[in-house]
Scaffold this motif. Structure first.
Motif, PDB file in Angstrom:
ATOM      1  N   LYS A 107      16.439  -4.234   3.157  1.00 11.15           N
ATOM      2  CA  LYS A 107      15.192  -3.474   3.325  1.00 11.15           C
ATOM      3  C   LYS A 107      14.843  -2.712   2.051  1.00 11.15           C
ATOM      4  O   LYS A 107      13.687  -2.693   1.624  1.00 11.15           O
ATOM      5  CB  LYS A 107      15.313  -2.516   4.509  1.00 11.15           C
ATOM      6  CG  LYS A 107      15.310  -3.212   5.846  1.00 11.15           C
ATOM      7  CD  LYS A 107      15.521  -2.235   6.971  1.00 11.15           C
ATOM      8  CE  LYS A 107      15.670  -2.983   8.281  1.00 11.15           C
ATOM      9  NZ  LYS A 107      16.000  -2.106   9.401  1.00 11.15           N
ATOM     10  N   LYS A 108      15.837  -2.084   1.430  1.00  8.92           N
ATOM     11  CA  LYS A 108      15.593  -1.346   0.185  1.00  8.92           C
ATOM     12  C   LYS A 108      15.112  -2.279  -0.921  1.00  8.92           C
ATOM     13  O   LYS A 108      14.230  -1.925  -1.704  1.00  8.92           O
ATOM     14  CB  LYS A 108      16.874  -0.631  -0.263  1.00  8.92           C
ATOM     15  CG  LYS A 108      17.238   0.556   0.579  1.00  8.92           C
ATOM     16  CD  LYS A 108      18.535   1.180   0.095  1.00  8.92           C
ATOM     17  CE  LYS A 108      19.004   2.261   1.034  1.00  8.92           C
ATOM     18  NZ  LYS A 108      20.315   2.801   0.647  1.00  8.92           N
ATOM     19  N   GLN A 109      15.699  -3.460  -1.004  1.00 13.56           N
ATOM     20  CA  GLN A 109      15.293  -4.422  -2.029  1.00 13.56           C
ATOM     21  C   GLN A 109      13.875  -4.925  -1.778  1.00 13.56           C
ATOM     22  O   GLN A 109      13.078  -5.039  -2.703  1.00 13.56           O
ATOM     23  CB  GLN A 109      16.261  -5.613  -2.063  1.00 13.56           C
ATOM     24  CG  GLN A 109      17.616  -5.286  -2.634  1.00 13.56           C
ATOM     25  CD  GLN A 109      17.546  -4.946  -4.107  1.00 13.56           C
ATOM     26  OE1 GLN A 109      16.755  -5.490  -4.855  1.00 13.56           O
ATOM     27  NE2 GLN A 109      18.375  -4.004  -4.514  1.00 13.56           N
ATOM     28  N   LEU A 110      13.551  -5.233  -0.537  1.00 16.06           N
ATOM     29  CA  LEU A 110      12.221  -5.776  -0.211  1.00 16.06           C
ATOM     30  C   LEU A 110      11.097  -4.807  -0.566  1.00 16.06           C
ATOM     31  O   LEU A 110      10.027  -5.222  -1.000  1.00 16.06           O
ATOM     32  CB  LEU A 110      12.139  -6.149   1.268  1.00 16.06           C
ATOM     33  CG  LEU A 110      12.788  -7.465   1.657  1.00 16.06           C
ATOM     34  CD1 LEU A 110      12.802  -7.631   3.173  1.00 16.06           C
ATOM     35  CD2 LEU A 110      12.079  -8.632   0.999  1.00 16.06           C
ATOM     36  N   VAL A 111      11.345  -3.523  -0.403  1.00 14.43           N
ATOM     37  CA  VAL A 111      10.329  -2.517  -0.708  1.00 14.43           C
ATOM     38  C   VAL A 111       9.953  -2.536  -2.186  1.00 14.43           C
ATOM     39  O   VAL A 111       8.830  -2.192  -2.558  1.00 14.43           O
ATOM     40  CB  VAL A 111      10.828  -1.113  -0.278  1.00 14.43           C
ATOM     41  CG1 VAL A 111       9.909  -0.017  -0.744  1.00 14.43           C
ATOM     42  CG2 VAL A 111      10.987  -1.051   1.221  1.00 14.43           C
ATOM     43  N   SER A 112      10.847  -2.986  -3.034  1.00 16.34           N
ATOM     44  CA  SER A 112      10.593  -2.963  -4.479  1.00 16.34           C
ATOM     45  C   SER A 112       9.699  -4.116  -4.952  1.00 16.34           C
ATOM     46  O   SER A 112       9.300  -4.136  -6.113  1.00 16.34           O
ATOM     47  CB  SER A 112      11.916  -2.990  -5.241  1.00 16.34           C
ATOM     48  OG  SER A 112      12.554  -4.245  -5.108  1.00 16.34           O
ATOM     49  N   TYR A 113       9.359  -5.055  -4.089  1.00 12.39           N
ATOM     50  CA  TYR A 113       8.539  -6.199  -4.473  1.00 12.39           C
ATOM     51  C   TYR A 113       7.056  -5.935  -4.213  1.00 12.39           C
ATOM     52  O   TYR A 113       6.708  -5.269  -3.241  1.00 12.39           O
ATOM     53  CB  TYR A 113       8.990  -7.470  -3.731  1.00 12.39           C
ATOM     54  CG  TYR A 113      10.280  -8.012  -4.290  1.00 12.39           C
ATOM     55  CD1 TYR A 113      10.252  -8.991  -5.274  1.00 12.39           C
ATOM     56  CD2 TYR A 113      11.502  -7.534  -3.858  1.00 12.39           C
ATOM     57  CE1 TYR A 113      11.431  -9.476  -5.823  1.00 12.39           C
ATOM     58  CE2 TYR A 113      12.681  -8.019  -4.401  1.00 12.39           C
ATOM     59  CZ  TYR A 113      12.646  -8.979  -5.381  1.00 12.39           C
ATOM     60  OH  TYR A 113      13.808  -9.459  -5.933  1.00 12.39           O
ATOM     61  N   ASP A 114       6.207  -6.469  -5.084  1.00 11.93           N
ATOM     62  CA  ASP A 114       4.764  -6.312  -4.935  1.00 11.93           C
ATOM     63  C   ASP A 114       4.216  -7.117  -3.754  1.00 11.93           C
ATOM     64  O   ASP A 114       3.289  -6.675  -3.073  1.00 11.93           O
ATOM     65  CB  ASP A 114       4.036  -6.753  -6.212  1.00 11.93           C
ATOM     66  CG  ASP A 114       4.398  -5.897  -7.414  1.00 11.93           C
ATOM     67  OD1 ASP A 114       4.443  -4.659  -7.255  1.00 11.93           O
ATOM     68  OD2 ASP A 114       4.652  -6.455  -8.494  1.00 11.93           O
ATOM     69  N   HIS A 115       4.762  -8.309  -3.551  1.00 14.55           N
ATOM     70  CA  HIS A 115       4.321  -9.187  -2.464  1.00 14.55           C
ATOM     71  C   HIS A 115       5.537  -9.710  -1.718  1.00 14.55           C
ATOM     72  O   HIS A 115       6.548 -10.057  -2.335  1.00 14.55           O
ATOM     73  CB  HIS A 115       3.525 -10.377  -3.008  1.00 14.55           C
ATOM     74  CG  HIS A 115       2.325  -9.978  -3.789  1.00 14.55           C
ATOM     75  ND1 HIS A 115       1.166  -9.532  -3.194  1.00 14.55           N
ATOM     76  CD2 HIS A 115       2.099  -9.932  -5.124  1.00 14.55           C
ATOM     77  CE1 HIS A 115       0.288  -9.236  -4.133  1.00 14.55           C
ATOM     78  NE2 HIS A 115       0.826  -9.466  -5.315  1.00 14.55           N
ATOM     79  N   VAL A 116       5.424  -9.802  -0.398  1.00 14.49           N
ATOM     80  CA  VAL A 116       6.498 -10.339   0.435  1.00 14.49           C
ATOM     81  C   VAL A 116       5.908 -11.459   1.289  1.00 14.49           C
ATOM     82  O   VAL A 116       4.965 -11.233   2.058  1.00 14.49           O
ATOM     83  CB  VAL A 116       7.129  -9.258   1.333  1.00 14.49           C
ATOM     84  CG1 VAL A 116       8.190  -9.860   2.230  1.00 14.49           C
ATOM     85  CG2 VAL A 116       7.707  -8.128   0.483  1.00 14.49           C
ATOM     86  N   LEU A 117       6.467 -12.648   1.146  1.00 13.58           N
ATOM     87  CA  LEU A 117       6.036 -13.812   1.930  1.00 13.58           C
ATOM     88  C   LEU A 117       7.173 -14.195   2.867  1.00 13.58           C
ATOM     89  O   LEU A 117       8.313 -14.361   2.431  1.00 13.58           O
ATOM     90  CB  LEU A 117       5.692 -14.971   1.017  1.00 13.58           C
ATOM     91  CG  LEU A 117       4.624 -14.672  -0.048  1.00 13.58           C
ATOM     92  CD1 LEU A 117       4.516 -15.834  -1.025  1.00 13.58           C
ATOM     93  CD2 LEU A 117       3.293 -14.420   0.618  1.00 13.58           C
ATOM     94  N   THR A 118       6.858 -14.362   4.138  1.00 10.56           N
ATOM     95  CA  THR A 118       7.889 -14.664   5.127  1.00 10.56           C
ATOM     96  C   THR A 118       7.700 -16.078   5.683  1.00 10.56           C
ATOM     97  O   THR A 118       6.587 -16.471   6.047  1.00 10.56           O
ATOM     98  CB  THR A 118       7.831 -13.653   6.283  1.00 10.56           C
ATOM     99  OG1 THR A 118       7.955 -12.337   5.743  1.00 10.56           O
ATOM    100  CG2 THR A 118       8.961 -13.883   7.271  1.00 10.56           C
ATOM    101  N   PHE A 119       8.796 -16.789   5.748  1.00 14.81           N
ATOM    102  CA  PHE A 119       8.793 -18.163   6.255  1.00 14.81           C
ATOM    103  C   PHE A 119       9.864 -18.324   7.305  1.00 14.81           C
ATOM    104  O   PHE A 119      10.858 -17.700   7.302  1.00 14.81           O
ATOM    105  CB  PHE A 119       9.038 -19.159   5.115  1.00 14.81           C
ATOM    106  CG  PHE A 119       7.926 -19.148   4.106  1.00 14.81           C
ATOM    107  CD1 PHE A 119       6.807 -19.925   4.299  1.00 14.81           C
ATOM    108  CD2 PHE A 119       8.005 -18.357   2.983  1.00 14.81           C
ATOM    109  CE1 PHE A 119       5.771 -19.918   3.375  1.00 14.81           C
ATOM    110  CE2 PHE A 119       6.975 -18.349   2.049  1.00 14.81           C
ATOM    111  CZ  PHE A 119       5.868 -19.116   2.242  1.00 14.81           C
TER     112      PHE A 119
END
Length: 119
Positions: A107-119
């Motif tokens: 969760k901490k790592q994901l917050v640092s990304y500009d865009h999150v794509l889920t598959f």
């Protein structure tokens, strides 16, 4: 360039989302090296080596994930909590040199990304 996270959260077969996510990551990876690839929930099975998709007449695309390394993508995360829930061993997941971390770290790592794509 903006950072992009690809989250694999579905089983490899039964839907096309895993293969679509892999193809999208490969396409974006050609242009942008600032990617993170995350495997959570049933998505950890995308990297499970002992798959037999031919039984259900599907193509085996597990080894295609290795191509991501050839594109210079270096950030791979696999959820340890998901491994435990499914009774799997860390030793079985060796294709991409994944960082095996708990769900809080993911969760901490994901917050640092500009865009999150889920598959």
């Amino acid at each position: 360039m903006k950072s992009v996270a690809f989250v694999f959260s579905h089983m490899p077969y039964g839907t096309s989302s895993g293969l679509e996510g892999l193809n999208a990551a490969l396409a974006v990876g050609r242009l942008n090296k600032n990617l993170g690839i995350f495997f959570i929930g049933d998505g950890i099975l995308q990297l499970y080596p002992d798959q037999h998709p031919e039984i259900i007449l599907n193509r085996h695309y597990y080894s295609t994930f290795y191509v991501l390394k050839l594109y210079g993508i270096k950030k791979y995360y696999l959820c340890f909590d998901s491994l435990v829930e499914r009774g799997l061993s860390v030793k079985e997941f060796h294709l991409l040199d994944v960082n095996i971390v708990d769900s809080k770290t993911i969760k901490k790592q994901l917050v640092s990304y500009d865009h999150v794509l889920t598959f």
